[in-house]
Write an enzyme that holds these catalytic residues in place. Structure first.
Site, mmCIF file in Angstrom:
data_model
loop_
_atom_site.group_PDB
_atom_site.id
_atom_site.type_symbol
_atom_site.label_atom_id
_atom_site.label_comp_id
_atom_site.label_asym_id
_atom_site.label_seq_id
_atom_site.Cartn_x
_atom_site.Cartn_y
_atom_site.Cartn_z
ATOM 1 N N SER B 327 -2.336 -8.040 -38.434
ATOM 2 C CA SER B 327 -1.420 -7.164 -39.171
ATOM 3 C C SER B 327 -1.937 -5.757 -39.344
ATOM 4 O O SER B 327 -1.198 -4.864 -39.758
ATOM 5 C CB SER B 327 -1.148 -7.763 -40.557
ATOM 6 N N HIS B 370 10.780 -13.086 -46.869
ATOM 7 C CA HIS B 370 10.557 -12.038 -47.848
ATOM 8 C C HIS B 370 11.858 -11.470 -48.391
ATOM 9 O O HIS B 370 11.840 -10.533 -49.168
ATOM 10 C CB HIS B 370 9.734 -10.891 -47.226
ATOM 11 N N CYS B 383 5.169 -8.254 -43.909
ATOM 12 C CA CYS B 383 6.267 -9.092 -43.428
ATOM 13 C C CYS B 383 6.372 -9.004 -41.912
ATOM 14 O O CYS B 383 6.559 -7.946 -41.338
ATOM 15 C CB CYS B 383 7.582 -8.641 -44.058
#
Lengths: 399, 629
Positions: B327, B370, B383
């Site tokens: 991420s 989410h 997300c």
């Protein structure tokens, strides 16, 4: 008969006519002119001066060759010992000078016999250094009988040739007895093994016999047989002797091995150039690159310091000395004196030639010292005895 | 005179005549000798003179001291020290004394057998007897003292000193400094090493290797007069040795040491960069190795231990370890889409836990979804579905081009050998190397830092310094000043422009939106890195967690981290910078198989950043951002 100026005090007891029959004549050993009469005008000053100069040069070179700035005065070590030997040898020479040289005629064969016995003794009880048995030990003093044999052989040869009624030149058959006189000690020395001294003895004897006179045919025959002996003899040489000859032929092959001596000595001589590096400035010598720099290789130490000019002077001195010796031989009272003087000249000539030839890379390395120059008591004693005999022959020369 | 035979002359006539022939022969031979000497002394005199000189003059090398390597504050990282070697000179020891002497030596020194000493001694030939024989290298202080005390009982024994390299920080920065090794025969034959000699040490890795030419200096020349046995009599220096250039690194060794300790026994890497100029403050790779072991010839068992370690301690993970960035790549994806106006800050996507593309279902890490996600929340809560949606809008080649500006997929040019460039994939790359066209699904993986995308910790740290300084890429580097002693200025001006920052064209409001989102990752209660927020209010840290899959999710279906075998666990990432408004440090922490970035990597990053800011006594931010909720 023309009398030389300085001969007028000399009573001629033996007429020139019976010079040939000198052998067998009996007379007092303390023959006239005796030293008590203080008649020294027949003395050969030239030979004397040459000897003194050569010994002087030698001592100075020994000093520089063994010079160690950290150790005491210059009268220590080798230099002082050499001077002691010079004094001892001069004393012995002076003592022998008192006697008429014919005493050597009388004792030539006994001395020869003693030297053979000594050489045989070396075979049996000799002490061994570096693979060669050359020395006899008498209570700590090492004596090299081959050095003694060098003198006795020329004495025996001179006596034999002067005894000989048949006039020269001699042919091959007539040379058999003198050849045996030479061969006996030569073979014994060769067995030690000491190729250098054996060769030297043959060369010296060869000169005496040549000067005594041989026929042309004999000369050619001997020359040819010498070559064939060299070829056959190669088979019987010791390994180290072959190695020496091989490295002599190509010293660069093994610069740190057997060729090291020759290579370093050539560098020392060559680096001297015309004027030399100067007294005590020979680096080859002082840094010990030069092997045996005060004995067999002393000439290289000299040449490094004094250059080609110094070398010329030294060679000129030796040459003058040799010419004088031959002149004494020609002027000798009798044939025994002549042969003896020629033998002495030959000893000096061959030793100088072989030594300088060896250190300059012209000949294989054999342990022959430079007479009057190299450090060593035996060599100095021998040289001084020989010079004493030479002076003796000249002093009692023919009228 | 009575002549018996007329054909034969008398003895005297023979003697006189032949003696003259003998004189002629003598003259010829003496002339030959004179000629020979003339040849040696006059013709070849110059040659022999030179040989005589060479004979006694030995050229000895004076080893130049190697340049010293220091950290940014002048603390020494690589120094020269002396090693003491025990030697004997065989020619100074008599044959009958050697056994007794060997026993005496062996009693003073550990690990030396008298029999070996005698054996070594007897193996010397006549011509090598003047050369010292090394019995033992690197004597300990104890052994040295014992030997010195008995010096007079040990004739022929000498202690040789040898310059060695000493690394005071040992394994803490061995990947940066590297180590030295003896030059090998193959190298000696190469032109590049023409000025080297046997027994020279050359840098093998790290700075020691990269700056070998500058560090080594120039060897001097000493001439010694030796005698025939090789003993040195006097010596004079002909050319003094010039010591090598010193190097000042950008590393802060205290930070490096702290970061190294913070990693503990976890496997991974920490890279800390000053975002204002690209100076690398710390570059840690664990596990590490002791480069002091290499200072002399490394012992075979040490080498086997280091080289055979399954965790490969010799590898510098900071520049050679290529990992999926996870991420941590997301701010970059956000930046490219914002710049290309494919989305705005307020563009909203709905996350229900996964996204279907064709036959494939791409899952969000949060399987419950989410809900409605804007940029700030997407970054804050990481997300995946939000970024899958971006991926459907942007081309991979555009991402690749943009990523390259941030240093991804290219070598940073750090002054260390062996840097890897990771992989920033593009459609042409795939066609060429995988022989297949690029699918949108591939872009989806790249956008959450998986798939073909791999990067080194250094690249991630460099990327986050761009976010830290709001848009300028500085080339990360290790050298602060070359030759700090006599060079006032820093770097060669010709090179200096390479180190000037390159402004990346991102609109400032986009950049600030991303930065604000990164701040919330750590400072918002819902942020993935909230647990690792700074414990002080003086400064604020912004960062991003990352969790990079090692194996496909299916293999370990939803098992807890602690139940997964170590080598199947995810790699944990955390990239951060602080203080938020005027960043002094950007950091990337990578823990191999560390599980979640937020729980493993982020606490390390926090501790390192706090340590650094405290250390440099960074002033508190004037306006602590009150938007923390």
């Amino acid at each position: 008969m023309r009398l030389p100026r300085y001969n007028r005090h000399r009573p001629t007891r033996i007429s020139p006519a019976n010079e040939e029959s000198f052998a067998g004549e009996t007379r007092s050993f303390l023959s006239e002119p005796s030293l008590e009469r203080n008649r020294l005008d027949g003395f050969d000053y030239l030979t004397c001066i040459l000897t003194i100069i050569l010994i002087g040069f030698g001592v100075i070179t020994i000093y520089s060759a063994t010079y160690n700035p950290e150790a005491g005065t210059w009268l220590t070590g080798f230099c002082r010992r050499q001077l002691i030997w010079v004094a001892v040898a001069t004393g012995l020479g002076a003592l022998l000078f008192i006697f008429h040289y014919s005493i050597f005629y009388q004792i030539a064969y006994p001395l020869y016999g003693i030297s053979i016995i000594l050489l045989l003794a070396v075979e049996v009880v000799g002490s061994t250094h570096m693979g060669a048995t050359r020395w006899l030990s008498f209570g700590g003093i090492n004596v090299q009988p081959s050095e003694f044999a060098k003198i006795t052989v020329i004495l025996a040869l001179a006596r034999y040739l002067s005894d000989r009624q048949l006039p020269p030149p001699y042919n091959l058959k007539e040379l058999i007895p003198p050849a045996l006189i030479i061969a006996l000690p030569s073979v014994l020395i060769l067995k030690q093994p000491d190729l250098g001294t054996a060769m030297l003895m043959i060369l010296i004897s060869g000169v005496i016999i040549f000067v005594a006179g041989i026929t042309r045919g004999t000369l050619i025959t001997l020359g040819l047989s010498a070559i064939s002996i060299a070829v056959v003899g190669w088979q019987f040489l010791h390994d180290y002797q072959r190695q020496r000859i091989l490295t002599f032929l190509d010293p660069e092959k093994d610069p740190l091995g057997s060729g090291y001596h020759i290579a370093q000595s050539k560098i020392a001589i060559g680096a001297g150039k015309l004027f030399g590096k100067g007294f005590l400035k020979g680096t080859q010598n002082s840094l010990h690159f030069l092997p045996e720099q005060h004995t067999d290789f002393i000439f290289a130490a000299y040449a490094e310091q004094w250059g080609f000019l110094g070398v010329l002077i030294l060679l000129a001195l030796y040459f003058a000395f040799l010419l004088r010796a031959v002149h004494i031989a020609i002027e000798a009272r009798d044939s025994f004196g002549s042969y003896l003087a020629i033998g002495i000249a030959a000893i000096f000539f061959w030793q100088v030639t072989i030594n300088i030839g060896m250190v300059s890379g012209l000949m294989p390395v054999v342990g022959i010292p430079l007479p009057l120059f190299s450090y060593g008591g035996t060599s100095m004693l021998t040289s001084m005895i020989l010079i004493s005999i030479l002076l003796n022959i000249h002093y009692r020369r023919k009228a | 005179m009575t002549d018996v035979n007329n054909s034969k002359r008398t003895k005297r006539e023979q003697i006189t005549g032949n003696a003259h022939i003998f004189i002629v022969i003598m003259t010829i031979i003496v002339a030959c000798i004179t000629l020979r000497l003339w040849y040696l002394q006059i013709v070849e005199g110059e040659y022999y003179s030179r040989k005589s000189h060479d004979n006694r003059i030995r050229n000895r090398r004076i080893r130049a001291l190697r340049g010293i390597i220091t950290d940014r504050n002048g603390k020494i990282l690589a120094d020269n020290s002396l090693g003491f070697n025990l030697q004997i000179i065989p020619e100074n020891i008599a044959k009958d004394e050697i056994e007794e002497l060997a026993a005496l030596i062996a009693a003073q020194v550990e690990g030396l057998n008298p029999a070996t000493v005698v054996k070594l001694y007897s193996q010397c030939s006549t011509y090598t007897r003047h050369r010292p024989l090394t019995l033992k290298k690197n004597l300990s202080a104890d052994e040295l003292a014992r030997l010195e005390a008995r010096k007079y009982e040990l004739p022929g024994v000498i202690i040789e000193t040898e310059p060695l390299r000493d690394y005071p920080y040992d394994e803490i920065c061995s990947h940066i400094i590297g180590y030295l090794g003896f030059i090998n025969d193959r190298e000696l034959k190469l032109d590049a090493y023409s000025s080297y000699a046997r027994d020279d040490l050359v840098g093998r890795t790290g700075i020691e290797s990269r700056y070998q030419n500058k560090l080594r200096g120039q060897d001097g020349l000493r001439q010694v007069v030796v005698n025939a046995r090789g003993r040195e009599l006097e010596a004079f220096t002909v050319k003094p040795a010039i010591p090598g250039n010193s190097l000042k690194l950008t590393i802060d060794i205290d930070l490096q040491e702290f970061a190294f300790a913070a990693m503990g026994d976890q496997v991974g890497s920490i890279v800390a960069i000053d975002p204002n100029n690209g100076e690398i403050l710390a570059l840690v790779s664990t596990p590490s190795f002791s480069n002091n072991l290499f200072s002399t010839r490394i012992r075979p068992d040490d080498w086997r231990r280091i080289n055979g370690d399954p965790l490969h301690p010799l590898q510098n993970r900071a520049i050679q370890g290529c990992y999926p960035p996870g991420s941590t790549i997301k701010p970059l994806i956000a930046a490219v889409t914002l710049t290309d106006r494919l989305i705005s800050v307020n563009t909203e996507f709905f996350c229900n836990g996964s996204l279907n593309l064709g036959q494939t279902n791409f899952r969000c890490w949060n399987r419950y979804g989410h809900g409605k996600v804007k940029l700030a929340k997407a970054i804050r809560e990481s997300c995946d579905v939000y970024f899958y949606n971006l991926a459907t809008r942007v081309s991979i080649d555009r991402i690749a081009a943009f990523g390259n500006r941030f240093g991804l997929g290219i070598k940073s040019g750090i002054e260390l050998p062996g840097e890897r460039y990771g992989l920033m994939p593009s459609s042409s790359w795939k066609l060429k190397n995988v022989h297949d066209q690029w699918y949108t699904g591939d872009t989806l993986s790249v956008c959450i830092g998986q798939g073909y995308l791999i990067a080194t910790p250094l690249q991630i740290a460099a990327m986050y310094s761009v976010f830290a300084n709001s848009g300028t890429y500085f080339r990360p580097h290790l050298i602060k000043v070359e030759n700090p002693d006599n060079n006032a200025g820093g770097r060669n001006p010709a090179v200096a422009k390479d180190y000037a920052g390159v402004k990346i064209d991102i609109r400032d409001q986009d950049m600030q939106a991303i930065r604000q989102a990164l701040l919330m990752v750590v400072n918002n209660r819902r942020g993935t890195g909230y647990r690792s927020r700074l414990r002080t209010k003086k400064w604020q840290m912004a960062g991003k967690t990352g969790t990079a899959q090692v194996v496909k999710q299916e293999l370990k279906t939803l098992k807890k981290v602690s139940e997964t075998p170590w080598r199947y666990r995810d790699h944990a990432w955390f990239a951060a910078f602080a203080p938020f408004n005027h960043p002094k440090i950007a950091i990337a922490v990578m823990v191999e198989h560390g599980g979640h970035g937020g729980s493993t990597a982020a606490p390390i990053a926090r501790k390192v950043i706090e340590f650094y800011l405290n250390k440099i006594n960074c002033k508190a931010e004037t306006n602590p951002d009150s938007s923390a909720q």
